[in-house]
Write an enzyme that holds these catalytic residues in place. Structure first.
Site, short mmCIF file in Angstrom:
data_model
loop_
_atom_site.label_atom_id
_atom_site.label_comp_id
_atom_site.label_asym_id
_atom_site.label_seq_id
_atom_site.Cartn_x
_atom_site.Cartn_y
_atom_site.Cartn_z
N HIS A 1 0.84 -1.19 0.00
CA HIS A 1 0.00 0.00 0.00
C HIS A 1 0.89 1.26 0.00
O HIS A 1 2.09 1.18 0.22
CB HIS A 1 -0.96 0.00 1.20
P1 TYD Z 1 -2.81 -4.09 7.08
O1 TYD Z 1 -2.83 -2.68 6.58
O2 TYD Z 1 -3.34 -5.15 6.17
O3 TYD Z 1 -1.34 -4.49 7.55
P2 TYD Z 1 0.09 -4.37 6.78
O4 TYD Z 1 0.30 -2.93 6.45
O5 TYD Z 1 1.09 -4.83 7.76
O6 TYD Z 1 0.05 -5.27 5.61
O7 TYD Z 1 -3.61 -4.12 8.46
C1 TYD Z 1 -4.18 -5.30 8.97
C2 TYD Z 1 -5.42 -4.92 9.76
O8 TYD Z 1 -5.06 -4.17 10.91
C3 TYD Z 1 -6.39 -4.08 8.95
O9 TYD Z 1 -7.70 -4.57 9.18
C4 TYD Z 1 -6.25 -2.70 9.53
C5 TYD Z 1 -5.82 -2.96 10.95
N1 TYD Z 1 -4.97 -1.92 11.53
C6 TYD Z 1 -5.45 -1.16 12.58
O10 TYD Z 1 -6.60 -1.29 13.02
N2 TYD Z 1 -4.63 -0.22 13.14
C7 TYD Z 1 -3.36 -0.01 12.69
O11 TYD Z 1 -2.63 0.84 13.25
C8 TYD Z 1 -2.90 -0.79 11.58
C9 TYD Z 1 -1.50 -0.58 11.02
C10 TYD Z 1 -3.73 -1.72 11.03
#
Ligand code: TYD
Length: 138
Positions: free
Chosen positions: A52
């Protein structure tokens, strides 16, 4: 020479017979104010994270234990880093795409973030990210 998208920073380390201590602190060794930390761990072999971009968020990312690799692109230039030391962090600016991969089994990846969690700050689709980058240029 083209400017780097990200920069590696050395985090202070105090070592003595009791072990090592490192720290990040608002106003001292970070170019942003800390609003959140989160961490990735128990990443299964071969799994990838990230994939992302962020409209506004800046981050400092590091391997507290083990190692992982991170690839950053602005859509034109790309950079890859191996993070494998708890006192070396990668500063990631806004408006770049990141992919995290090759996590070691024991990896604990710490992210220090400039903003609270906001799903509206994410580009989850690479084509949407590239579209926004092109809008910035034109
Ligand atoms: P995601 O963005 O998929 O993780 P990464 O960037 O490591 O691939 O996040 C996984 C889940 O966690 C998603 O449902 C969003 C949630 N999340 C939060 O609630 N708070 C946060 O600070 C972060 C980073 C993610």
């Amino acid at each position: 020479m083209k400017p780097k998208l990200c920069s590696l920073i050395e985090i202070p380390k105090f070592s003595d017979g009791r072990g090592d201590l490192s720290f990040v602190e608002n106003g001292l060794n970070l170019p942003f104010e800390i609003n959140r930390i989160y961490y990735l761990y128990n990443v299964p072999p071969g799994e990838t994270r990230g994939a992302h971009g962020h409209k506004n968020l800046q981050q400092l990312i590091m391997a507290l234990a083990g190692s992982f690799e991170i690839t950053i692109t602005d859509g034109v230039n790309s950079e890859s880093y191996l993070l494998d030391r708890p006192n070396i962090g990668l500063l990631i600016p806004r408006m770049v795409w990141r992919d995290l991969h090759n996590f070691s089994k024991d990896c604990v990846c710490l992210v220090v973030a400039s903003e609270k969690y906001d799903e509206g700050d994410y580009y989850r689709s690479y084509s949407e990210f590239i579209g926004a980058k092109n809008d910035q240029i034109s």
